[in-house]
Enzyme design. Sequence first.
Site: not given
Length: 411
Positions: A387, A390, A139
């Site tokens: 998060d 990312h 990702s």
Amino acid sequence: MAKTKEIVLGSSTLGIRNTFHSLIAILTTLLVVTTIYLTQDIGGVEYSQETNGTSGDPFSSKCDLFSGKWVFDNESYPLYKEKQCKFMSDQLACEKFGRKDLSYQNWRWKPHQCDLPRFNATTLLEKLRNKRLVFVGDSLIRGQWLSMICLVDSSFSSTLKSMQTISNGSLNIFKVKEYNASIEHYWSPLLVESNSDDPIHHRVLERTVRVKAIEKHARYWDDADFLVFNTYLWWRRPVMNVLWGSFEDPNGVYKRVEMLRVYEMALRTWSEWLEVQINRNKTKLFFVSMSPTHERAEEWGGTNGDNCYKETNMITKEGYWGKGSDPKMMHIVENVIEDLKRRGLNVQILNITQLSEYRKEGHPSIYRKQWEPLTQTQISNPNGYADCIHWCLPGVPDVWNEFLYAYILNP
């Protein structure tokens, strides 16, 4: 005698005037040439004039693109607006999901001894005409792929653009039809075959890899013109399950092996495939180094137990290296790629780790779509669901793509 003297003086004056005008002409010519040089389009690439007396050429012998500093620039950055990108992911759209401080969008990377070329979507597409640029991995590299799409999509007004998903969602293809150019992402978080290969349902307690099996994935990108790989975070555990045999074979042999050993085995399989299958006259190869995480605020002087949540400033300590990046894994990558080079196959490492280490404020934190409703316990403790892996877009991955852009344009 008076006339002679006058003539002599007149002649001398004329000579001085001619010399003066010649000097002006020479200086003007030098100024024009210098201006052209500083802004010249080398293969369609404009270079910044902020060279501080250094060469602007990012491929000069003195240049290390990955050694430099972050410079605040709210005039030319961000390179696109979040809302301008029709293909933006809700996982990375931090402004859309409530982030107010947007200064994370205004930083550009300035190498110490040279300059990065300014990104130009048309120039890139000319290089990609009738070609495939494929990002392969997890990702994090999917975020880099989305960044590249946004860089192109927001700059290129043509409506002849499309997005296609095939192979059960593993392969996503963005295509600019006018150039017959495609920018793709293939989901393969461990590069070799694993039980985490489903692009949707890949969260499993016992991660298992087939370290000798890569053809299942490679057939989707074996004819690409530019291949960009990564694999890192999905390996972060002490030991891994290794399978000799297929997942369908009841007689397959499973064994628990120390992670670093398995990581090297998988990369050797990947490198052997490249050595045999890649057309060296056609395909350019890249490997993106570790994308750092910022999950322990105490590492940069913050409060113990905190993470990237509420962070709005970058880390300024030069050479900062957090525990979210594993040097041992990076050395394995370097050794495998060096071995490939000795066998005549070049893989360019995009060394984004150190420069990304400084950017603790660049993560989505809580400013992203939550795929499941938050509980009251989670809401009361935002650190718990922030998060810090990312990256917001626009943001840090755009700079990774500026590196890639420079190498794609380099002959």
